[in-house]
Enzyme design. Sequence first.
Site, mmCIF file in Angstrom:
data_model
loop_
_atom_site.group_PDB
_atom_site.id
_atom_site.type_symbol
_atom_site.label_atom_id
_atom_site.label_comp_id
_atom_site.label_asym_id
_atom_site.label_seq_id
_atom_site.Cartn_x
_atom_site.Cartn_y
_atom_site.Cartn_z
ATOM 1 N N TYR A 125 -37.329 -32.519 5.144
ATOM 2 C CA TYR A 125 -38.410 -33.465 4.919
ATOM 3 C C TYR A 125 -38.178 -34.237 3.620
ATOM 4 O O TYR A 125 -37.647 -33.692 2.644
ATOM 5 C CB TYR A 125 -39.750 -32.739 4.819
ATOM 6 N N TYR A 164 -34.927 -26.378 11.014
ATOM 7 C CA TYR A 164 -34.835 -26.047 9.593
ATOM 8 C C TYR A 164 -35.332 -24.621 9.336
ATOM 9 O O TYR A 164 -36.125 -24.072 10.108
ATOM 10 C CB TYR A 164 -35.624 -27.047 8.743
ATOM 11 N N ARG A 174 -37.268 -23.016 12.456
ATOM 12 C CA ARG A 174 -38.221 -23.740 13.284
ATOM 13 C C ARG A 174 -37.481 -24.597 14.300
ATOM 14 O O ARG A 174 -36.517 -25.270 13.972
ATOM 15 C CB ARG A 174 -39.100 -24.661 12.435
ATOM 16 N N HIS A 177 -39.192 -30.433 15.980
ATOM 17 C CA HIS A 177 -40.555 -30.816 16.369
ATOM 18 C C HIS A 177 -41.003 -32.029 15.561
ATOM 19 O O HIS A 177 -40.455 -32.331 14.503
ATOM 20 C CB HIS A 177 -41.531 -29.651 16.146
ATOM 21 N N HIS A 179 -44.684 -33.609 14.051
ATOM 22 C CA HIS A 179 -46.103 -33.385 13.811
ATOM 23 C C HIS A 179 -46.894 -34.626 14.216
ATOM 24 O O HIS A 179 -46.497 -35.759 13.895
ATOM 25 C CB HIS A 179 -46.362 -33.102 12.333
#
Length: 256
Positions: A125, A164, A174, A177, A179
């Site tokens: 991120y 990640y 994870r 995906h 959000h």
Amino acid sequence: MPTPLTQGRISEEIAEQREAYTKAVAAGTPGRSHPDRGYAPYRSSVLRHPGKPLVAVHDPEAVELYGPVFGVTDVTALDHDLTRRHRGEPLGERIRVTGRVLDRDGRPVRGQLVEVWQANASGRYAHQRDDHPAPLDPNFDGVGRCLTDDQGAYEFVTVKPGAYPWRNHVNAWRPAHIHFSLFGNAFTQRLITQMYFPGDPLFAYDPILQSVTDDSARRRLVATYDHDLSTPEWSLGYRWDIVLDGPAATWIEEGR
């Protein structure tokens, strides 16, 4: 020192939770689209969900006075395209994600603000608290927004995010995906969820996704690859509808 929490132990807990749910449904307990807020394999959910009674709102009309109002002047033509926010092209697999926002009766929810945020193609991120040692992409910030049209449709152009690591347990990863955040007619109606990609090998190991114990509800979080949405030599297409309430509602991260 405490024994490290392993993926093996988390997988055992996931299986125990699923077995308990299956037995409860077989015994006549109604199925649940939403998980328990304190889902043990997802360790931080035990600490993060509300533990006290809800606070009563004595003047609900006063709450509505602070409802959000979003219109075409609040969203620019490029806000939905996460690949055109910077001077250069971002790295990764370009994708188009589209779908409809619907109510429980299948009616379109018009003029809904839909926001997304995600990791880049390397699984990182663009946030100061993300210290995962994967490269940042100077041409990708991972955020976008749009308004649903008269048919309740939304659309984003982005790159497929990477998996990640996170620190729920040893070797926790994870699945890829995106959000999603949706605003209704009041701030109290904000809904947050996640969209996943079909065939991800990490599904079975992820306690966040597996906290949705009901199989049909969990499948509703996974987008469908749609070849007709793919653009030749440019992008792949995925379709994902969001249902805001009712028996087929999309899982929402309430209280997490």
